[in-house]
Design an enzyme around this catalytic site. Structure first.
Site, PDB file in Angstrom:
ATOM      1  N   ARG A 174      36.138  38.521  38.083  1.00  0.00           N
ATOM      2  CA  ARG A 174      34.782  38.077  37.763  1.00  0.00           C
ATOM      3  C   ARG A 174      34.694  36.586  38.075  1.00  0.00           C
ATOM      4  O   ARG A 174      35.625  35.830  37.786  1.00  0.00           O
ATOM      5  CB  ARG A 174      34.464  38.320  36.308  1.00  0.00           C
ATOM      6  CG  ARG A 174      32.996  38.065  35.982  1.00  0.00           C
ATOM      7  CD  ARG A 174      32.748  38.354  34.535  1.00  0.00           C
ATOM      8  NE  ARG A 174      31.358  38.296  34.176  1.00  0.00           N
ATOM      9  CZ  ARG A 174      30.572  39.356  34.062  1.00  0.00           C
ATOM     10  NH1 ARG A 174      31.029  40.556  34.331  1.00  0.00           N
ATOM     11  NH2 ARG A 174      29.325  39.223  33.678  1.00  0.00           N
ATOM     12  N   LYS A 189      42.449  23.556  38.504  1.00  0.00           N
ATOM     13  CA  LYS A 189      43.206  22.541  39.254  1.00  0.00           C
ATOM     14  C   LYS A 189      42.720  22.462  40.696  1.00  0.00           C
ATOM     15  O   LYS A 189      43.312  21.770  41.520  1.00  0.00           O
ATOM     16  CB  LYS A 189      44.699  22.875  39.228  1.00  0.00           C
ATOM     17  CG  LYS A 189      45.275  22.935  37.830  1.00  0.00           C
ATOM     18  CD  LYS A 189      46.792  23.131  37.879  1.00  0.00           C
ATOM     19  CE  LYS A 189      47.350  23.492  36.513  1.00  0.00           C
ATOM     20  NZ  LYS A 189      47.730  24.906  36.420  1.00  0.00           N
ATOM     21  N   ARG A 199      33.493  41.959  27.133  1.00  0.00           N
ATOM     22  CA  ARG A 199      33.384  43.433  27.148  1.00  0.00           C
ATOM     23  C   ARG A 199      33.830  44.028  28.488  1.00  0.00           C
ATOM     24  O   ARG A 199      34.474  45.069  28.512  1.00  0.00           O
ATOM     25  CB  ARG A 199      31.992  43.896  26.746  1.00  0.00           C
ATOM     26  CG  ARG A 199      30.881  43.344  27.592  1.00  0.00           C
ATOM     27  CD  ARG A 199      29.524  43.834  27.109  1.00  0.00           C
ATOM     28  NE  ARG A 199      29.259  43.458  25.729  1.00  0.00           N
ATOM     29  CZ  ARG A 199      29.082  44.333  24.731  1.00  0.00           C
ATOM     30  NH1 ARG A 199      29.131  45.621  24.967  1.00  0.00           N
ATOM     31  NH2 ARG A 199      28.842  43.908  23.529  1.00  0.00           N
ATOM     32  N   THR A 200      33.508  43.384  29.585  1.00  0.00           N
ATOM     33  CA  THR A 200      33.931  43.920  30.886  1.00  0.00           C
ATOM     34  C   THR A 200      35.456  43.848  31.021  1.00  0.00           C
ATOM     35  O   THR A 200      36.105  44.792  31.479  1.00  0.00           O
ATOM     36  CB  THR A 200      33.264  43.142  32.040  1.00  0.00           C
ATOM     37  OG1 THR A 200      31.848  43.208  31.875  1.00  0.00           O
ATOM     38  CG2 THR A 200      33.629  43.729  33.383  1.00  0.00           C
TER      39      THR A 200
END
Ligand SMILES: [Zn+2]
Lengths: 304, 138
Positions: free
Chosen positions: A101, A80, A51-52
């Site tokens: 995020r 990696k 949702r964000t």
């Protein structure tokens, strides 16, 4: 070039400006639809939050911009072993602004120290999530017409709920704010927030376990989820979970112009029969999230 | 007990009794080739007991580290056996790689190369917080 890592790094004047721009976008969407033409937003989501991410992407598209990025760490360079700083430097070459995020606290700050474009913190673990707080502030402003002289009830998990912590910190900078903290003893607001924010700013507050008893006083009711995993035993959880579920019956004594907010997603803490009540703002709040992110992108990109 | 006086060097005085080894380690005095004297439990009018460190060589003392550990410590610079400068310590605004962040959710736990930086957030309570996660320094 500026980033947004922590809501308190914005002055209240800057927040007022962002809210004013968001309200102008809502009133005149056409005026803004090409403002970010040929600009790119990178959404770097090291942990999923659909949702964000969608809110940021919708915001950029509505400004006429483009979006690129990834939605979980195992499809990214982090898998990696690349450092956050190197990822930020690299992505700075491709995008004009980055929304990040990350599960680790402080990762967006590290990115902002390395990147050559603005970074927006889209949530770093249980730490900061400034665009959620901006969303809450815009919603309060639009629903109540002001950010001062309000009695705000926070209900549910006040111990771990970072959206609650940030909103309390943000609201404590306005005048005439009263705070009512409604939670089980196990999930009360941490002491440092009472001392360093509420007491330090001289905010009047009280704590209670009884939602119905304080309902008539509230101008705003900010609901949060009481999560099973926050309890040490199942017994306590089962005993307490229903006391913090909002139902039409609990709203009988509430003010006519109460505004009910929730950062979403909800599970069962607001009964679906409340949704039709005009005082339920949480879906309007989602929409406000897109508008305030549009305003923020414009500000950080310095687009007039 | 006899300790030679210093010709050119540094005397770190008014260390709280028992704290001298911590300072020795933080200032990395083990890396020096010159004579270093740690004098413990010296009687002091002001403090009852105190520790003193004498370094028999000119050196740059990291005043921020000392200020963070205890701003009441005094640093005396000795030149030609004479006290030529008394350095005043203050609480530093920021400390880098002096203490490590202990929050397991902090980005510094997964990115080992990041410097551990703490900022002074409350001078009255001497509170330092990690710039990344805002945890208190312990
Ligand atoms: Zn930290």
């Amino acid at each position: 070039m500026r980033s947004l890592i922590d809501i308190l790094s914005l002055t209240t004047e800057e927040i007022d400006e962002l809210i004013a721009v968001a309200e102008d976008i809502i009133a005149n969407p056409v005026k803004y639809r090409d403002k970010c033409r040929y600009k790119k937003l990178a959404t770097l989501f090291f942990e999923p939050s659909t949702r964000t991410r969608l809110s940021f992407e919708a915001a950029m598209y509505e400004l006429g911009g483009q979006v690129l990025g990834f939605s979980e760490a195992n499809s990214s360079s982090a898998a990696k072993g690349e450092s956050v700083a190197d990822t930020a430097r690299t992505v700075s070459c491709y995008a004009d602004i980055i929304a990040m995020r990350h599960p680790k606290e402080g990762a967006p700050l590290v990115a902002s120290m390395a990147a050559s474009v603005p970074i927006i913190n889209a949530g770093d673990g249980g730490h900061n999530h400034p665009t959620q707080t901006l969303t809450d502030l815009l919603t309060i402003k639009r629903e109540k017409g002001r950010l001062n002289n309000l009695t705000i009830g926070f209900c549910g998990d006040l111990k771990f709920g970072r959206t609650v912590h940030s909103l309390i910190e943000a609201m404590s900078r306005y005048t005439g704010i009263k705070v009512v903290l409604i939670s089980p003893y196990e999930l009360q607001l941490p002491g440092y927030l009472k001392k360093e924010t509420l007491d330090a700013k001289g905010i009047e507050y009280k704590e209670t376990t009884d939602l119905s008893a304080v309902m008539p006083e509230l101008d705003i009711l900010y609901m949060t989820r009481v999560q099973r995993e926050r309890f040490f035993n199942e017994e306590d959880y089962l005993r307490l979970k229903d006391s913090y579920i909002l139902t039409p019956e609990k709203l009988v004594d509430a003010k006519e112009d109460l505004a009910i907010l929730h950062p979403l997603p909800r599970v069962n803490e607001i009964h679906t029969s409340v949704d039709a009540d005009p005082r339920a703002c949480y879906f309007r709040q989602v929409l406000n999230g897109k508008f305030i992110r549009m305003a923020l992108i414009l500000k950080l990109l310095e687009v007039e | 007990m006899h300790i030679d006086s210093i010709k050119n060097g540094v005397v770190i005085d008014h260390i709280k009794a028992g704290k001298s080894m911590e300072i020795y380690n933080h200032l990395e005095l083990d890396k020096l080739d010159c004579t270093v004297a740690i004098i413990k439990n010296v009687s002091s009018k002001k403090m009852g007991r105190k520790d003193i460190i004498k370094v028999d060589s000119e050196m740059e003392v990291d005043l921020d580290v000392l200020g963070y550990i205890d701003p009441d410590i005094t640093v005396n610079i000795i030149k030609n056996e004479v006290l030529c400068e008394k350095k005043k310590l203050t609480l530093p605004n920021q400390i880098k790689d002096v203490v490590k962040c202990k929050n397991p959710r902090c980005i510094t736990t997964t990115e080992q190369d990041l410097p551990h930086i703490f900022k002074l957030t409350n001078a009255e309570t001497k509170t330092y917080r990690c710039i990344y996660c805002e945890s208190k320094a312990k």
